[in-house]
Design an enzyme around this catalytic site. Structure first.
Site, PDB file in Angstrom:
ATOM      1  N   LYS A  13      65.804  47.177  98.534  1.00 26.73           N
ATOM      2  CA  LYS A  13      66.218  47.836  99.776  1.00 26.73           C
ATOM      3  C   LYS A  13      66.320  49.358  99.599  1.00 26.73           C
ATOM      4  O   LYS A  13      65.803  50.114 100.413  1.00 26.73           O
ATOM      5  CB  LYS A  13      67.581  47.289 100.258  1.00 26.73           C
ATOM      6  CG  LYS A  13      67.574  45.788 100.502  1.00 26.73           C
ATOM      7  CD  LYS A  13      68.923  45.290 101.006  1.00 26.73           C
ATOM      8  CE  LYS A  13      70.077  45.451 100.034  1.00 26.73           C
ATOM      9  NZ  LYS A  13      69.952  44.667  98.781  1.00 26.73           N
ATOM     10  N   ARG A  84      76.615  43.166 106.254  1.00 30.29           N
ATOM     11  CA  ARG A  84      76.539  42.263 105.132  1.00 30.29           C
ATOM     12  C   ARG A  84      77.371  41.003 105.341  1.00 30.29           C
ATOM     13  O   ARG A  84      77.531  40.198 104.443  1.00 30.29           O
ATOM     14  CB  ARG A  84      77.121  43.012 103.945  1.00 30.29           C
ATOM     15  CG  ARG A  84      76.305  42.934 102.716  1.00 30.29           C
ATOM     16  CD  ARG A  84      77.004  43.863 101.745  1.00 30.29           C
ATOM     17  NE  ARG A  84      76.517  43.660 100.454  1.00 30.29           N
ATOM     18  CZ  ARG A  84      75.694  44.508  99.840  1.00 30.29           C
ATOM     19  NH1 ARG A  84      75.270  45.587 100.440  1.00 30.29           N
ATOM     20  NH2 ARG A  84      75.311  44.258  98.634  1.00 30.29           N
ATOM     21  N   ARG A 123      67.555  48.147  85.880  1.00 31.41           N
ATOM     22  CA  ARG A 123      67.583  49.312  86.786  1.00 31.41           C
ATOM     23  C   ARG A 123      68.358  50.466  86.146  1.00 31.41           C
ATOM     24  O   ARG A 123      69.382  50.272  85.500  1.00 31.41           O
ATOM     25  CB  ARG A 123      68.269  48.929  88.093  1.00 31.41           C
ATOM     26  CG  ARG A 123      68.528  50.154  88.982  1.00 31.41           C
ATOM     27  CD  ARG A 123      68.908  49.794  90.370  1.00 31.41           C
ATOM     28  NE  ARG A 123      70.093  48.970  90.453  1.00 31.41           N
ATOM     29  CZ  ARG A 123      70.550  48.448  91.584  1.00 31.41           C
ATOM     30  NH1 ARG A 123      69.903  48.653  92.719  1.00 31.41           N
ATOM     31  NH2 ARG A 123      71.639  47.717  91.578  1.00 31.41           N
ATOM     32  N   ARG A 156      74.375  51.016  86.594  1.00 31.81           N
ATOM     33  CA  ARG A 156      75.518  50.724  87.445  1.00 31.81           C
ATOM     34  C   ARG A 156      76.412  49.677  86.793  1.00 31.81           C
ATOM     35  O   ARG A 156      75.922  48.741  86.187  1.00 31.81           O
ATOM     36  CB  ARG A 156      75.036  50.203  88.809  1.00 31.81           C
ATOM     37  CG  ARG A 156      74.928  51.293  89.835  1.00 31.81           C
ATOM     38  CD  ARG A 156      74.205  50.878  91.071  1.00 31.81           C
ATOM     39  NE  ARG A 156      74.666  49.638  91.695  1.00 31.81           N
ATOM     40  CZ  ARG A 156      74.191  49.167  92.847  1.00 31.81           C
ATOM     41  NH1 ARG A 156      73.257  49.851  93.492  1.00 31.81           N
ATOM     42  NH2 ARG A 156      74.625  48.034  93.354  1.00 31.81           N
ATOM     43  N   ARG A 167      77.428  38.794  92.584  1.00 33.11           N
ATOM     44  CA  ARG A 167      76.863  39.434  93.786  1.00 33.11           C
ATOM     45  C   ARG A 167      75.902  38.479  94.493  1.00 33.11           C
ATOM     46  O   ARG A 167      75.861  38.430  95.718  1.00 33.11           O
ATOM     47  CB  ARG A 167      76.153  40.732  93.406  1.00 33.11           C
ATOM     48  CG  ARG A 167      77.140  41.849  93.065  1.00 33.11           C
ATOM     49  CD  ARG A 167      76.495  42.965  92.284  1.00 33.11           C
ATOM     50  NE  ARG A 167      75.432  43.630  93.007  1.00 33.11           N
ATOM     51  CZ  ARG A 167      74.495  44.366  92.429  1.00 33.11           C
ATOM     52  NH1 ARG A 167      74.488  44.533  91.116  1.00 33.11           N
ATOM     53  NH2 ARG A 167      73.567  44.950  93.154  1.00 33.11           N
TER      54      ARG A 167
HETATM   55  P1  AP5 Z   1      66.688  48.602  94.453  1.00 35.03           P
HETATM   56  O1  AP5 Z   1      65.765  49.259  95.431  1.00 35.03           O
HETATM   57  O2  AP5 Z   1      67.699  49.462  93.780  1.00 35.03           O
HETATM   58  O3  AP5 Z   1      67.337  47.269  95.084  1.00 35.03           O
HETATM   59  P2  AP5 Z   1      68.428  47.068  96.214  1.00 35.03           P
HETATM   60  O4  AP5 Z   1      67.966  45.951  97.086  1.00 35.03           O
HETATM   61  O5  AP5 Z   1      68.757  48.368  96.884  1.00 35.03           O
HETATM   62  O6  AP5 Z   1      69.605  46.536  95.313  1.00 35.03           O
HETATM   63  P3  AP5 Z   1      71.124  46.932  95.256  1.00 35.03           P
HETATM   64  O7  AP5 Z   1      71.603  46.329  93.974  1.00 35.03           O
HETATM   65  O8  AP5 Z   1      71.367  48.393  95.434  1.00 35.03           O
HETATM   66  O9  AP5 Z   1      71.665  46.161  96.472  1.00 35.03           O
HETATM   67  P4  AP5 Z   1      73.019  45.582  96.660  1.00 35.03           P
HETATM   68  O10 AP5 Z   1      72.847  45.183  98.063  1.00 35.03           O
HETATM   69  O11 AP5 Z   1      73.518  44.512  95.786  1.00 35.03           O
HETATM   70  O12 AP5 Z   1      74.000  46.757  96.248  1.00 35.03           O
HETATM   71  P5  AP5 Z   1      74.758  47.839  97.106  1.00 35.03           P
HETATM   72  O13 AP5 Z   1      74.669  49.122  96.412  1.00 35.03           O
HETATM   73  O14 AP5 Z   1      74.334  47.766  98.539  1.00 35.03           O
HETATM   74  O15 AP5 Z   1      65.762  47.885  93.341  1.00 35.03           O
HETATM   75  C1  AP5 Z   1      66.340  47.170  92.257  1.00 35.03           C
HETATM   76  C2  AP5 Z   1      65.503  47.426  90.979  1.00 35.03           C
HETATM   77  O16 AP5 Z   1      64.201  46.862  91.151  1.00 35.03           O
HETATM   78  C3  AP5 Z   1      65.264  48.935  90.667  1.00 35.03           C
HETATM   79  O17 AP5 Z   1      65.275  49.111  89.293  1.00 35.03           O
HETATM   80  C4  AP5 Z   1      63.865  49.231  91.250  1.00 35.03           C
HETATM   81  O18 AP5 Z   1      63.207  50.261  90.552  1.00 35.03           O
HETATM   82  C5  AP5 Z   1      63.171  47.872  91.045  1.00 35.03           C
HETATM   83  N1  AP5 Z   1      62.196  47.569  92.089  1.00 35.03           N
HETATM   84  C6  AP5 Z   1      62.336  47.774  93.426  1.00 35.03           C
HETATM   85  N2  AP5 Z   1      61.241  47.346  94.082  1.00 35.03           N
HETATM   86  C7  AP5 Z   1      60.396  46.830  93.126  1.00 35.03           C
HETATM   87  C8  AP5 Z   1      59.099  46.238  93.165  1.00 35.03           C
HETATM   88  N3  AP5 Z   1      58.452  46.041  94.315  1.00 35.03           N
HETATM   89  N4  AP5 Z   1      58.534  45.833  91.980  1.00 35.03           N
HETATM   90  C9  AP5 Z   1      59.189  46.015  90.821  1.00 35.03           C
HETATM   91  N5  AP5 Z   1      60.413  46.594  90.700  1.00 35.03           N
HETATM   92  C10 AP5 Z   1      61.004  46.990  91.847  1.00 35.03           C
HETATM   93  O19 AP5 Z   1      76.261  47.272  97.078  1.00 35.03           O
HETATM   94  C11 AP5 Z   1      77.051  47.353  95.929  1.00 35.03           C
HETATM   95  C12 AP5 Z   1      78.468  46.894  96.221  1.00 35.03           C
HETATM   96  O20 AP5 Z   1      79.064  47.736  97.234  1.00 35.03           O
HETATM   97  C13 AP5 Z   1      78.610  45.474  96.785  1.00 35.03           C
HETATM   98  O21 AP5 Z   1      78.606  44.495  95.764  1.00 35.03           O
HETATM   99  C14 AP5 Z   1      79.962  45.589  97.500  1.00 35.03           C
HETATM  100  O22 AP5 Z   1      81.032  45.539  96.606  1.00 35.03           O
HETATM  101  C15 AP5 Z   1      79.887  46.977  98.103  1.00 35.03           C
HETATM  102  N6  AP5 Z   1      79.294  46.978  99.448  1.00 35.03           N
HETATM  103  C16 AP5 Z   1      78.103  47.556  99.812  1.00 35.03           C
HETATM  104  N7  AP5 Z   1      77.860  47.361 101.116  1.00 35.03           N
HETATM  105  C17 AP5 Z   1      78.911  46.657 101.600  1.00 35.03           C
HETATM  106  C18 AP5 Z   1      79.227  46.126 102.889  1.00 35.03           C
HETATM  107  N8  AP5 Z   1      78.412  46.276 103.949  1.00 35.03           N
HETATM  108  N9  AP5 Z   1      80.383  45.440 103.018  1.00 35.03           N
HETATM  109  C19 AP5 Z   1      81.215  45.268 101.993  1.00 35.03           C
HETATM  110  N10 AP5 Z   1      80.979  45.732 100.743  1.00 35.03           N
HETATM  111  C20 AP5 Z   1      79.829  46.414 100.550  1.00 35.03           C
END
Ligand code: AP5
Length: 213
Positions: A13, A84, A123, A156, A167
């Protein structure tokens, strides 16, 4: 254009949000990034984020709604990581409706679970500019340094394997139901998230343009 990116942790994402934001000239609003910034000064938020649990709905909803008030969202936005939970999704619908707006596309990046753990544990992120790398699929030219700004790369806290499992569990319980929620509103665009970053990006642009923007 108002877009939500939906998908499990590690689906790509954040990677795709950046590309889409550049392509369409609209800001990306990354819930996780905002919360990680807040976690530096708020122990409560830090505990949620680092353990892989969701921050309470009212906290994140308030933060996002405030962000959506800013001027740069007038032409649209890309929301990554919000909503979410069903409660957050309903709150967002109500908020947009109260402003006479609606979502144009909810892009669901669908990807097999076994790929996710591997992607997340390799990552790395630039502490300076936030660029996302992957030690396996997209490594930096120089070890632990950002290609763009030379900043230090870090892992992270919640990318450790046991937290990633938590997660994924939270995702299945709280976030997966949003797929049918948005399907019913006819805004869901499901695309496969496997393949190279550019391939996934091309699929997203294709699905957005074929549904009109
Ligand atoms: P990346 O693009 O970083 O993936 P992502 O989907 O953004 O993953 P996140 O881990 O950031 O999502 P998340 O939803 O768990 O975490 P968030 O920060 O929102 O890609 C991942 C890896 O793959 C990278 O190394 C990239 O280079 C690689 N990659 C990407 N595309 C690729 C491809 N096509 N081929 C190969 N490699 C590839 O949330 C973190 C925490 O915040 C949550 O656990 C929660 O505690 C809190 N939080 C966030 N939002 C909320 C909410 N709305 N409500 C409550 N708590 C929340």
């Amino acid at each position: 254009m108002r877009i939500v990116l939906l998908g499990p942790p590690g689906a790509g994402k954040g990677t795709q949000a950046k590309l889409l934001s550049e392509q369409y000239g609209i800001p990306m609003i990354v819930a996780g990034d905002i919360l990680r910034e807040r976690a530096k000064v708020d122990e409560g938020i830090k505990r949620y984020v680092e353990s892989g649990r969701l921050v309470p709905d009212e906290v994140i909803t308030g933060i996002i709604e405030k962000r959506l008030e800013e001027d740069d969202t007038r032409e649209g936005f890309i929301l990554d990581g919000f909503p979410r939970s069903l409660e957050q999704a309903r709150a967002l619908q109500e908020y947009l409706e109260s402003r006479g707006q609606k979502l144009d596309h909810v892009v669901f990046i669908d990807i097999p679970e076994e790929l996710l753990v591997k992607r997340l544990s390799s990552r790395r992120i630039c502490e300076n500019c936030g660029a996302i790398y992957n030690l396996i699929t997209n490594p930096p030219a120089e070890d632990e340094r950002c290609d763009i700004c030379g900043g230090r790369l870090y892992q992270r806290e919640d990318d450790k394997e046991e937290v990633v499992r938590k997660r994924l569990e939270v995702y299945k319980k709280e976030t997966e139901p949003l797929v049918s929620f948005y399907e019913e509103l006819s805004v869901l665009r499901k695309i496969p998230g496997n393949g190279a970053v550019e391939e996934v990006y091309a699929r997203i642009v294709d699905v957005i343009e074929s549904h009109g923007n």
